[in-house]
Design an enzyme around this catalytic site. Structure first.
Site, PDB file in Angstrom:
ATOM      1  N   HIS A  63       0.824  -1.216   0.000  1.00 29.39           N
ATOM      2  CA  HIS A  63       0.000   0.000   0.000  1.00 29.39           C
ATOM      3  C   HIS A  63       0.857   1.264   0.000  1.00 29.39           C
ATOM      4  CE1 HIS A  63       0.118  -1.536   4.221  1.00 29.39           C
ATOM      5  NE2 HIS A  63       0.634  -0.348   4.407  1.00 29.39           N
ATOM      6  N   HIS A  93       7.842   7.150   3.857  1.00 27.67           N
ATOM      7  CA  HIS A  93       7.025   6.541   2.809  1.00 27.67           C
ATOM      8  C   HIS A  93       6.255   7.648   2.097  1.00 27.67           C
ATOM      9  CE1 HIS A  93       4.243   6.817   6.223  1.00 27.67           C
ATOM     10  NE2 HIS A  93       3.361   7.068   5.279  1.00 27.67           N
ATOM     11  N   HIS A  95       2.617   8.968  -0.327  1.00 27.36           N
ATOM     12  CA  HIS A  95       1.230   8.786  -0.765  1.00 27.36           C
ATOM     13  C   HIS A  95       1.065   9.555  -2.072  1.00 27.36           C
ATOM     14  CE1 HIS A  95      -0.118   7.200   3.194  1.00 27.36           C
ATOM     15  NE2 HIS A  95       0.832   7.992   3.645  1.00 27.36           N
ATOM     16  N   GLU A 105      -2.334  13.985   1.212  1.00 28.34           N
ATOM     17  CA  GLU A 105      -3.309  13.573   2.233  1.00 28.34           C
ATOM     18  C   GLU A 105      -3.790  14.817   2.968  1.00 28.34           C
ATOM     19  OE1 GLU A 105      -1.718  10.032   4.389  1.00 28.34           O
ATOM     20  OE2 GLU A 105      -3.175   9.125   3.047  1.00 28.34           O
ATOM     21  N   HIS A 148       5.946  11.193   4.027  1.00 31.58           N
ATOM     22  CA  HIS A 148       5.790  11.113   5.489  1.00 31.58           C
ATOM     23  C   HIS A 148       7.072  10.552   6.097  1.00 31.58           C
ATOM     24  CE1 HIS A 148       1.107  10.989   5.236  1.00 31.58           C
ATOM     25  NE2 HIS A 148       1.590  12.212   5.213  1.00 31.58           N
ATOM     26  N   THR A 228      -2.712   7.472   8.979  1.00 33.41           N
ATOM     27  CA  THR A 228      -3.694   7.703   7.910  1.00 33.41           C
ATOM     28  C   THR A 228      -4.021   6.416   7.151  1.00 33.41           C
ATOM     29  OG1 THR A 228      -2.021   8.163   6.229  1.00 33.41           O
ATOM     30  CG2 THR A 228      -2.827  10.055   7.532  1.00 33.41           C
TER      31      THR A 228
HETATM   32  C1  SBB Z   1       1.188   0.126  14.305  1.00 30.88           C
HETATM   33  C2  SBB Z   1       1.015   0.148  12.818  1.00 30.88           C
HETATM   34  C3  SBB Z   1       2.254  -0.405  12.121  1.00 30.88           C
HETATM   35  C4  SBB Z   1       2.126  -0.364  10.610  1.00 30.88           C
HETATM   36  N1  SBB Z   1       1.822   1.007  10.166  1.00 30.88           N
HETATM   37  C5  SBB Z   1       2.764   1.988  10.208  1.00 30.88           C
HETATM   38  O1  SBB Z   1       3.890   1.791  10.618  1.00 30.88           O
HETATM   39  C6  SBB Z   1       2.353   3.353   9.721  1.00 30.88           C
HETATM   40  C7  SBB Z   1       3.219   4.431   9.914  1.00 30.88           C
HETATM   41  C8  SBB Z   1       2.852   5.718   9.488  1.00 30.88           C
HETATM   42  C9  SBB Z   1       1.635   5.922   8.840  1.00 30.88           C
HETATM   43  S1  SBB Z   1       1.165   7.533   8.301  1.00 30.88           S
HETATM   44  N2  SBB Z   1       0.602   7.463   6.833  1.00 30.88           N
HETATM   45  O2  SBB Z   1       0.108   7.982   9.177  1.00 30.88           O
HETATM   46  O3  SBB Z   1       2.360   8.338   8.336  1.00 30.88           O
HETATM   47  C10 SBB Z   1       0.772   4.856   8.639  1.00 30.88           C
HETATM   48  C11 SBB Z   1       1.137   3.553   9.089  1.00 30.88           C
HETATM   49  C12 SBB Z   1       2.509  -1.818  12.541  1.00 30.88           C
HETATM   50  C13 SBB Z   1       1.467  -2.699  12.720  1.00 30.88           C
HETATM   51  C14 SBB Z   1       1.722  -4.001  13.136  1.00 30.88           C
HETATM   52  C15 SBB Z   1       3.030  -4.403  13.341  1.00 30.88           C
HETATM   53  N3  SBB Z   1       3.563  -5.573  13.786  1.00 30.88           N
HETATM   54  C16 SBB Z   1       4.905  -5.454  13.838  1.00 30.88           C
HETATM   55  C17 SBB Z   1       5.259  -4.196  13.444  1.00 30.88           C
HETATM   56  C18 SBB Z   1       4.062  -3.501  13.138  1.00 30.88           C
HETATM   57  C19 SBB Z   1       3.822  -2.199  12.735  1.00 30.88           C
HETATM   58 ZN    ZN Z   2       1.707   8.142   5.396  1.00 33.72          ZN
END
Ligand code: SBB
Ligand code: ZN
Length: 290
Positions: A63, A93, A95, A105, A148, A228
Site C-alpha cells: 500500500h 514513505h 502517498h 493527504e 511522510h 492515515t
Molecule cells: C502500528 C502500525 C504499524 C504499521 N503502520 C505503520 O507503521 C504506519 C506508519 C505511518 C503511517 S502515516 N501514513 O500515518 O504516516 C501509517 C502507518 C505496525 C502494525 C503491526 C506491526 N507488527 C509489527 C510491526 C508492526 C507495525
Molecule cells: Zn503516510
C-alpha cells in the site's frame, strides 16, 4: 474479511467496518484552514538530525513504498517543535494519486487543484513572522503527493509498535510534493522502484539521509492526529511543513507503476494510496513560522 486497500470495494469509506477508530476524534489527514490556525509562541523550530548509515532497506508493502531505518538506538532523531523529548526515525514513505492533480493527504485551505494541467499555481500568502513582520511566501497549494517521515518516542517507550498505541507515541513530518522540476534527491528512491515492483519485495537501501528531501524552510503546522492507514491509531503528533519540494510527472508515474499484488498474482497497480481529509472535531491547529 475486508482486506483494506484503496479500491472502491476496500477503500477509506470501508475501513470503519474493520477499524471503528476510523470515526474517532483525532483522525488524520485534515484540511488545514490557515486562517483558523492559532499561533502558539511556546512552539520552537523542529530539528531533524539524521545519520545516513541508519538507512537499511526499501520495500513495497502493497500500500506504499517505504525506506526503513535502523531504530535500535538514537542515531537518527527528530527533536524540538511541539515534541517533548527525542523521537527516533523509523521509516519514510509516500502517498500519491492516480493523476497529477490529486494525492496529497493533508490539504491546506482546501488545496484547490489546478485544472488538468497542474501548471504554476498562484500560491502566495502573506504571513506574519514571530517578530511581527509580514512577508509573502509560496505555499503548498496544488500539491499532488506527500512524503511522510515517521518517528517514535524512544524516551518513553521501548518499541515503535508500543509507541504506536500511545497518544504521544509517534511524530510524523509531512512534506508536500508539488509538480515541477524533477527532484534529483528523490531520484535515488524512484530509480530503485523497478527492483521492488511486486508487493513484499525489498532491496538494500543504504547511505541515505532523508534531510535531503526537506525544503529550505521548516515552517510548519502541528496538531494531534492518527495514522492515515489502518489500524488508524490515534498516536501521531503531526508536523506538516508549509513549503513543498518539487517532483516531476515522470517521477510520480514511477510510484504508480508499483503493484499492490505479489509476484505470480494477477497484477494490480497501486495507482492511489491517499486517505481524504477527516473531520477536525474541534481540534486546534498551531502554525509555526519564523
Ligand atoms: C502500528 C502500525 C504499524 C504499521 N503502520 C505503520 O507503521 C504506519 C506508519 C505511518 C503511517 S502515516 N501514513 O500515518 O504516516 C501509517 C502507518 C505496525 C502494525 C503491526 C506491526 N507488527 C509489527 C510491526 C508492526 C507495525
Ligand atoms: Zn503516510
Amino acid at each position: 474479511t475486508l482486506h483494506w486497500g484503496y479500491d472502491e470495494h476496500n477503500g477509506p469509506s470501508h475501513w470503519k467496518e474493520v477499524f471503528p477508530v476510523a470515526n474517532g476524534d483525532r483522525q488524520s489527514p485534515i484540511d488545514i484552514k490557515t486562517t483558523e490556525a492559532k499561533y502558539d509562541p511556546s512552539l520552537r523550530p523542529i530539528s531533524p538530525n539524521y545519520d545516513p548509515t541508519s538507512a537499511k532497506v526499501i520495500l513495497n508493502n502493497g500500500h506504499s513504498t517505504s525506506v526503513e531505518f535502523d531504530d535500535a538506538e538514537n542515531k537518527s532523531v527528530l527533536i524540538g517543535g511541539p515534541l517533548a523529548g527525542t523521537y527516533r526515525l523509523r521509516q519514510i514513505h509516500f502517498h500519491w494519486g492516480s493523476s497529477d492533480d490529486a494525492g496529497s493527504e493533508h490539504a491546506v485551505d482546501g488545496m484547490k487543484y489546478a485544472a488538468e494541467e497542474p501548471g504554476e499555481m498562484e500560491c502566495k500568502e502573506l504571513i506574519v513572522t514571530s517578530h511581527g513582520e509580514t512577508k509573502v511566501s509560496s505555499t503548498s497549494c496544488g500539491a499532488q503527493e506527500v512524503l511522510h517521515v515517521v518517528h517514535w518516542n524512544a524516551d518513553r517507550y521501548s518499541s515503535f509498535v508500543e509507541a504506536a498505541r500511545q497518544p504521544d507515541g509517534l511524530a510524523v513530518m509531512a512534506v508536500f510534493l508539488k509538480i515541477g522540476e524533477c527532484n534529483p534527491q528523490l531520484k535515488k528512491i524512484t530509480d530503485r522502484l523497478d527492483a521492488i515492483r511486486a508487493k513484499g519485495k525489498r532491496a538494500l537501501f543504504t547511505n541515505f539521509d532523508p534531510s535531503c528531501l526537506l525544503p529550505r524552510s521548516l515552517d510548519y503546522w502541528t496538531y494531534f492526529g492518527s495514522l492515515t492507514v489502518p489500524p488508524l491509531l490515534e498516536s501521531v503528533v503531526w508536523i506538516v511543513l508549509r513549503e513543498p519540494i518539487s517532483v516531476c510527472s515522470e517521477q510520480l508515474a514511477k510510484f504508480r507503476s508499483l503493484l499492490c499484488t505479489g509476484e505470480g498474482e494477477a497484477a494490480c497497480y497501486l495507482l492511489r494510496n491517499y486517505r481524504p481529509p477527516q473531520p477536525l472535531k474541534g481540534r486546534e491547529i498551531n502554525p509555526v513560522v519564523w
